[in-house]
Every structure is written in structure tokens, then in C-alpha cells.
Write a protein that holds these residues in place. Structure first.
Motif, mmCIF file in Angstrom:
data_model
loop_
_atom_site.group_PDB
_atom_site.id
_atom_site.type_symbol
_atom_site.label_atom_id
_atom_site.label_comp_id
_atom_site.label_asym_id
_atom_site.label_seq_id
_atom_site.Cartn_x
_atom_site.Cartn_y
_atom_site.Cartn_z
ATOM 1 N N THR A 1 0.875 -1.298 -0.116
ATOM 2 C CA THR A 1 -0.065 -0.099 -0.017
ATOM 3 C C THR A 1 0.927 1.296 0.155
ATOM 4 N N VAL B 1 -7.340 -4.427 0.376
ATOM 5 C CA VAL B 1 -7.639 -5.091 1.454
ATOM 6 C C VAL B 1 -9.153 -5.363 1.739
ATOM 7 N N ASP C 1 -21.382 3.082 7.188
ATOM 8 C CA ASP C 1 -20.125 3.536 6.709
ATOM 9 C C ASP C 1 -18.936 3.192 7.562
ATOM 10 N N TRP D 1 -15.091 2.805 8.429
ATOM 11 C CA TRP D 1 -13.781 3.297 8.251
ATOM 12 C C TRP D 1 -12.658 2.280 8.488
ATOM 13 N N GLN E 1 -8.475 0.745 7.450
ATOM 14 C CA GLN E 1 -7.102 0.865 6.498
ATOM 15 C C GLN E 1 -6.541 -0.333 6.024
ATOM 16 N N THR E 2 -5.841 -0.511 5.192
ATOM 17 C CA THR E 2 -4.910 -1.968 4.877
ATOM 18 C C THR E 2 -4.302 -2.300 6.338
ATOM 19 N N THR F 1 -2.912 7.279 12.365
ATOM 20 C CA THR F 1 -3.775 6.598 11.172
ATOM 21 C C THR F 1 -3.432 7.499 10.031
ATOM 22 N N ASP G 1 -4.985 10.157 9.105
ATOM 23 C CA ASP G 1 -6.236 10.865 8.632
ATOM 24 C C ASP G 1 -6.682 11.760 9.853
ATOM 25 N N ARG H 1 -7.100 12.542 4.638
ATOM 26 C CA ARG H 1 -5.897 12.098 4.821
ATOM 27 C C ARG H 1 -5.231 13.687 5.011
HETATM 28 C C1 WTA Z 1 -9.880 6.191 3.934
HETATM 29 C C2 WTA Z 1 -9.358 0.974 2.645
HETATM 30 C C3 WTA Z 1 -13.539 8.098 5.393
HETATM 31 C C4 WTA Z 1 -9.014 6.965 4.827
HETATM 32 C C5 WTA Z 1 -10.326 0.090 3.552
HETATM 33 C C6 WTA Z 1 -8.213 5.841 5.292
HETATM 34 C C7 WTA Z 1 -12.206 6.308 4.547
HETATM 35 C C8 WTA Z 1 -7.695 5.136 3.815
HETATM 36 C C9 WTA Z 1 -13.311 5.498 4.943
HETATM 37 C C10 WTA Z 1 -7.188 3.658 3.917
HETATM 38 C C11 WTA Z 1 -14.361 6.027 5.413
HETATM 39 C C12 WTA Z 1 -11.461 4.639 4.382
HETATM 40 N N1 WTA Z 1 -14.699 7.139 5.691
HETATM 41 N N2 WTA Z 1 -12.363 7.748 5.019
HETATM 42 N N3 WTA Z 1 -15.435 5.078 5.779
HETATM 43 N N4 WTA Z 1 -12.668 4.088 4.600
HETATM 44 N N5 WTA Z 1 -10.980 5.644 4.200
HETATM 45 O O1 WTA Z 1 -5.642 1.477 2.939
HETATM 46 O O2 WTA Z 1 -8.117 8.060 4.598
HETATM 47 O O3 WTA Z 1 -6.988 1.375 0.921
HETATM 48 O O4 WTA Z 1 -6.921 6.102 5.953
HETATM 49 O O5 WTA Z 1 -8.037 0.934 3.254
HETATM 50 O O6 WTA Z 1 -9.193 5.260 3.138
HETATM 51 O O7 WTA Z 1 -7.413 3.254 2.605
HETATM 52 P P1 WTA Z 1 -7.038 1.699 2.332
#
Ligand code: WTA
Length: 646
Positions: free
Chosen positions: A261, A307, A408, A410, A412-413, A495, A497, A512
Motif C-alpha cells: 500500500t 484489502v 459507513d 472506516w 485501512q489496509t 492513522t 487521517d 488524509r
Molecule cells: C480512507 C481501505 C472516510 C481513509 C479500507 C483511510 C475512509 C484510507 C473510509 C485507507 C471511510 C477508508 N470514511 N475515509 N469510511 N474508509 N477511508 O488502506 O483516509 O485502501 O486512511 O483501506 O481510506 O485506505 P486503504
């Protein structure tokens, strides 16, 4: 924020859900106060060869840094996703595949899955793949991609799946980084009526790095050149293999997979997940966040190259004996009703997709949705980027007929699975908010200096304690792992974020705060795109930032300074875009290139991205303090020439 409406938990749902509001509060308390007891009990949902007695052993501090869960437990992921379901569900469907063409689909039962994965495991073994070896998987979204992942897990090999949209150079870099010896691919994939030349890309990658063997599935009937002595034909090999392959006993902390990633600096990093904690987290969150019930059809539209595809198209649903749907195509082929036609065709109960897809479909209006019944749907989900409230409402009202809850989610990988999300039976919804942390997830919002901010606030999102699904290291680089995630704010996982917390304690991810951009829910490091641009012999320097994009969420905006003797041209612009597509892949192609005679820099030579972001966003009035620039007139030039950028 009083104008934000609240969607309360439907009463009937609260009554029968896995977790209601009281259950959620109790679980949060238990996971916080007695984590060993809480997660030991949760671990019973998996099938262990040896049940763990050591549960959590974690420190985020430099002196004694470690992240270990269920350390003395022994299990096998493929046995958990297949074998243990056989007595009750051998003839039930594990995977539904829907091809690119609406006429193509296939049902794979748990019994068939067992047979196919076991044979493939034996093919890997007889080709010399051993426990701990790294296997690269570059496949379309077809059941064979899951067989490949599960076969690796069965024999203890570590898979590294690469999304089919990445270029030969990206494949080569990833193979090299983890010294992978074996590649599994298909001749071609099919997307939107077009063919994706997977095997040809692998062949090109292998001009730069070498591996021992390549296993090739003939997915389409296009002829594929095979390299004598290196390439193995999938079908011939599995037909000859034994369908009996006992699952390898694996320690809970043995690696399961690596997934590359993008970060804010350098090359993509190999995020490493291990066996016990990852599987527990994928399975626990799949059941609770989607309130999954036995027998339901679950459709996560993400590709296994990301992921989300790992955790919610493969490991989470299969660990829970669900039916998971794999879709090889795209949302608008052959028509923009495709998603909803597939929902009706396969009676999908739970549908999980990205905001970018929702925004793209929303543009075509309500009719293409309303032509379907969607009667089977019970729950909707989103992932990958913030969802704007307009898109949320459309998803709820049009796709969900104003009735279905939306989770919704949230994560990350790095986190392995969902960390912040509503639970359908417990959490009232607010459009645009991922709402609240799951049990075991301890969040903090801090300012730039690391001061913890209380109450209603906005700042940088940190996590102060570990959870079972957390990544364990950056493959081959423990120092980079600590440096990237635990050094910005001492003792905390950062994170990357930004986040706001409202008066009800709801979390709103704002995007981000580092140099990562999120394009259609895909993470892209600005540094990677810049490196690809400067490889061109006419380019002196490049700076890349994100800018708001109606459909993609963020687009890629590149400022390019050419060498002194080079004139900008349309031809050069196209060549630069082609360069990025070749170096990284089509998903990284800049949306806008602006020719920049010079870039705004501080006197110490640091590019001021804040200013570049504002210009890209067309917030010319909000450039802020430019007095620290070495040459403030650079900014005037950029502003003047912005209109000509495309
Ligand atoms: C963003 C994807 C807002 C965030 C699963 C994070 C989100 C990055 C959300 C990770 C959400 C993921 N609301 N932002 N529901 N889900 N993000 O590693 O910035 O491809 O840090 O994982 O996506 O992206 P990744």
C-alpha cells in the motif's frame, strides 16, 4: 451540526441484531477493562488446533515495542474458511461468480471449494513452494483468485496479491521487495467488454526480476505463450493433483499475507498481517458490522487486489460460512443498472461498495436503479473514502428505498478490518459519519503537537491500544513500521487521517492529512507519482497534490517543471501521463498537469505543498502566508497559468 438528520435504529432490527445499543456499550467496556477475557472468548468463534492461553501482548513504546495476539494458539486459515463448514454446509454455495458478461456466472459450493483449494495446494507443494515462501497473485476477480489465496494459507505460504490495474514495473517491484519465488496469474481478465493482459504484464515484469515458476490459468480462450520450464498450466496441474491436502498447523503470529500500500514517502510498503488476529478480526467484524445471518448472500464489490477484497470478499465471509459474491466486471457494463441486476439475479442480502461508485451511478439518475426490485437487500455499506451526505441520502433513498440501514465503515489496509462503523442494531446513523469505534478500538484526536483534544473537536486521528487485526510490521523493515506509525505521536498509532468528533461522540473522517491521496477509494502516494514523472528525460521537477473531484473524491493534480530547453506541448503532456501509467498503472494517471516554470519553495528548498493544494483547489484567495517562500513571485505565475492546466 444540528442540520444533520439522524436515522434511528429500526426497532425490529435492534431486537434481533447480534448487538443492540446496550450490548455495544457492554462490549466496549469489557474489551477495554478485561481485554484478555473478552478476546479469548471471541476467539472461540474460530477453530483452533491449539486454543491460545496467551491473549494480548502489546506495547506501542519504542523500548519494548511489540504487537502479539493469541501467540501460543495454533490454527489454519483455510481450514477455518472451508473444512470446518463441510459437515453442515458441504452443498451450500461458498462463492457466486458473476462474470463481466451478464450471461456468465458460476456457483461454487463449500465441497467444491475444498476440492479445488486442496488440489491447488498440492500443485504449489509439488512445485516447490514451502511454508513461509512468498507467492505473488495477479488475477482477475474470479473464484480462482480465492482458491489461490486459500491454497497459500493452507500450506503456510504467504500471499502477496497485486491488483490487476498495476503495471509490469509495479509487479516487478513488489516481487523483488518480498523475494517472491512463485507467481499465480491468468492469461487475461475481462472488464467492461475489454481484456486485461495479465499474463503479458507478468511476462514483462519477469524481464526485470526472476521467479521460479508461474502458474497460469486460461480464463479466456485467447492463446497464451508459455515459457518452457517456467510456466505451468493451471488446469493440467490441478487435474493431476490429489484432492487431499491436510491444512498446515500455523502459529497465530505466523504471517498470512503481505499487501502493498502507498504511504506518504518512498515506495509502497508491504503491510504484513498474521494468522490468528487477522482472521478473528475479519470474521468478528463481518458478522457484527453487517449483522450477518447464516445463509445470506454477501456482496463486497472490491477487487481482491485491495484489502477490502481480502477481508470482506474472502476471509471474513468464508470464515463465517457465508455466500460471497465475486464480480469480475464494472458497474456500468453493459448498462448502468448492472449492480442492481446482479443483486436481483443472485438475491444479494448485503451490499458493500465505495462512495465513488455510488457517486458515479447517482449521475445517471434513479431510473436505472428503479428498474430492479432489490427486494432481497437488507443492508448497505460503504468503504474507502468519506461519503458526502448527498451520496449517502441517494444510496439510502433510491437504492435502499428509504428503508435500509447504511454502515459507513472506516478502516485501512493496516487495520486488517473495520474499526469505526455503526452496528446496524445499535447505532443511530448520521449521513457522512462513520459514527463510533468498535469494541476494543480506543481513539484519540490530537493536535499537531500531540496534545489530546477532548470533547467536540477536530484534529489528527490516533489509536492508543492494539486490536487483534492490526498489521504486525512492514515486510522486511521493522524500523520503517515503527517510524511510520508510532513515532509521530509517542505511544500511539497514527492513522494519517484527519477527524472531527461531534457533540454525540460521533467521528467524522475528514480525509488524509499526509501526502497520500485517495482516488476513487484507492490510495496513492504523491511521492510515487512524482518519481514516475521525473523519470521522463524532459522533466526537471514535479509536485503532485490531490484536488476535489466530483466522482473520484480526489483527483491527481501534477505540477511539472520542464528542463530549461524544453517547451511544453500536448504531446509531452500525453507522454507524461503514459509514463505514469507504465510506471505505476492506469489508476495513478494524473487528471491535470500544470506546467510550472518553478515550484514554490521555502528558503531551505522544501516544496510548499499547502500552497500547491490551494491553487489546485482553486482557493486562490486562501493561499495563506507566502512570506517564507524563497521567491514569492513563483506563486503569482502558478495562479496566472492555472486556467491553462488540463
Ligand atoms: C480512507 C481501505 C472516510 C481513509 C479500507 C483511510 C475512509 C484510507 C473510509 C485507507 C471511510 C477508508 N470514511 N475515509 N469510511 N474508509 N477511508 O488502506 O483516509 O485502501 O486512511 O483501506 O481510506 O485506505 P486503504
Amino acid at each position: 451540526m444540528s442540520e444533520i438528520e439522524i436515522y434511528p435504529v429500526p426497532k425490529d432490527l435492534a431486537a434481533k441484531a447480534h448487538m443492540d445499543a446496550a450490548g455495544y456499550e457492554a462490549a466496549r467496556k469489557a474489551a477495554r477493562e478485561t481485554p484478555d477475557a473478552y478476546w479469548s472468548n471471541a476467539a472461540k468463534r474460530l477453530d483452533w488446533m491449539t486454543f491460545p492461553t496467551k491473549i494480548k501482548d502489546v506495547s506501542f513504546n519504542k523500548a519494548d515495542f511489540r504487537i502479539k495476539w493469541f501467540e501460543d494458539g495454533v490454527l489454519n486459515v483455510s481450514a477455518n474458511c472451508i473444512d470446518r463448514h463441510l459437515p453442515a454446509r458441504k452443498d451450500e454455495v461458498a462463492i457466486i461468480w458473476e462474470g463481466d458478461e451478464p450471461t456468465d456466472s458460476e456457483h461454487v459450493t463449500y465441497g467444491q471449494l475444498h476440492d479445488r483449494v486442496s488440489r491447488l495446494s498440492n500443485v504449489l507443494k509439488s512445485s516447490g513452494v514451502k511454508k513461509g515462501d512468498r507467492v505473488t497473485i495477479y488475477m482477475p476477480m474470479i473464484p480462482e483468485a480465492a482458491y489461490a489465496m486459500l491454497a497459500c494459507a493452507r500450506i503456510g505460504a504467504v500471499h502477496s496479491v497485486i491488483f490487476g490495474g498495476f503495471s509490469p514495473d509495479s509487479i516487478a517491484g513488489r516481487i523483488e521487495d518480498c523475494q517472491s519465488t512463485f507467481v499465480i496469474t491468468a492469461n487475461e481478465g475481462c472488464r467492461g467488454g475489454k481484456r486485461v493482459p495479465l499474463k503479458a504484464n507478468v511476462d514483462k515484469a519477469l524481464e526485470k526480476v526472476s521467479v521460479e515458476k508461474v502458474l497460469v490459468l486460461r480464463h479466456t480462450d485467447t492463446a497464451t505463450p508459455m515459457a518452457e520450464g517456467r510456466d505451468i498450466d493451471w488446469q493440467t496441474a490441478v487435474d493431476a493433483a490429489s484432492p487431499d491436502c491436510p491444512p498446515e498447523p500455523m502459529g497465530a503470529e505466523d504471517p498470512l499475507f503481505i499487501l502493498y500500500t502507498s504511504g506518504s514517502t518512498g515506495k509502497p510498503k508491504g503491510v504484513l498481517h498474521t494468522t490468528g488476529g487477522y482472521l478473528l478480526w475479519a470474521s468478528w467484524t463481518h458478522e457484527h458490522v453487517f449483522d450477518y445471518r447464516a445463509g445470506e448472500v454477501f456482496w463486497c464489490t472490491a477487487d481482491v487486489g485491495w484489502v477490502t477484497g481480502h477481508s470482506y470478499a474472502v476471509y471474513g465471509p468464508l470464515a463465517n460460512a457465508a455466500t460471497t459474491l465475486f464480480f469480475e466486471g464494472i458497474p456500468n457494463y453493459p448498462t448502468v443498472s448492472r449492480f442492481w441486476d446482479v443483486v436481483d439475479k443472485h438475491k444479494v442480502n448485503i451490499f458493500y461498495t465505495a462512495p465513488t461508485a455510488i457517486r458515479a451511478l447517482m449521475k445517471d439518475g434513479d431510473d436505472p436503479v428503479k428498474s430492479s426490485s432489490r427486494a432481497s437487500l437488507r443492508l448497505l455499506g460503504t468503504v474507502g473514502e468519506p461519503i458526502n451526505p448527498e451520496a449517502w441520502r441517494w444510496y439510502h433513498e433510491v437504492v435502499g428505498n428509504g428503508k435500509l440501514p447504511i454502515v459507513d465503515t472506516w478502516w485501512q489496509t493496516e487495520t486488517g478490518g473495520i474499526l469505526i462503523s455503526p452496528l446496524p442494531g445499535a447505532t443511530d446513523l448520521k449521513p457522512g459519519s462513520a459514527t463510533k469505534p468498535l469494541p476494543g478500538i480506543e481513539l484519540e484526536i490530537v493536535d499537531a503537537d500531540g496534545q489530546v483534544l477532548e470533547g467536540v473537536t477536530e484534529g489528527n486521528l490516533c489509536i492508543t491500544d492494539s486490536w487483534p487485526g492490526q498489521m504486525r510490521t512492514v515486510y522486511g523493515d521493522d524500523a520503517r513500521f515503527f517510524e511510520t506509525y508510532f513515532s509521530t505521536y509517542k505511544g500511539k498509532y497514527f492513522t494519517g487521517d484527519g477527524c472531527r468528533r461531534d457533540e454525540d461522540g460521533y467521528y467524522w473522517i475528514t480525509g488524509r492529512v499526509d501526502d497520500v491521496i485517495n482516488v476513487s477509494g484507492h490510495r496513492m502516494g504523491t511521492a510515487e507519482v512524482e518519481s514516475a514523472l521525473v523519470l521522463h528525460h524532459d522533466v526537471a521537477e514535479a509536485a503532485v497534490v490531490g484536488f476535489p473531484h466530483d466522482i473520484k473524491g480526489q483527483g491527481i493534480y501534477a505540477y511539472v517543471t520542464l528542463n530549461a530547453d524544453v517547451m511544453p506541448s500536448e504531446e509531452l503532456r500525453r507522454a507524461l501521463i503514459a509514463q505514469v501509467r507504465n510506471e505505476i498503472g492506469p489508476i495513478a494517471a494524473p487528471d491535470v498537469i500544470q506546467w510550472a516554470p518553478a515550484l514554490p519553495k521555502t528558503r531551505s528548498g522544501k516544496i510548499m505543498r499547502r500552497i500547491l493544494r490551494k491553487i489546485a483547489e482553486n482557493e486562490i484567495g486562501a493561499l495563506g502566508d507566502t512570506s517564507t517562500l524563497a521567491d514569492p513571485s513563483v506563486v503569482d505565475d502558478l495562479v496566472k497559468n492555472r486556467a491553462a492546466a488540463k
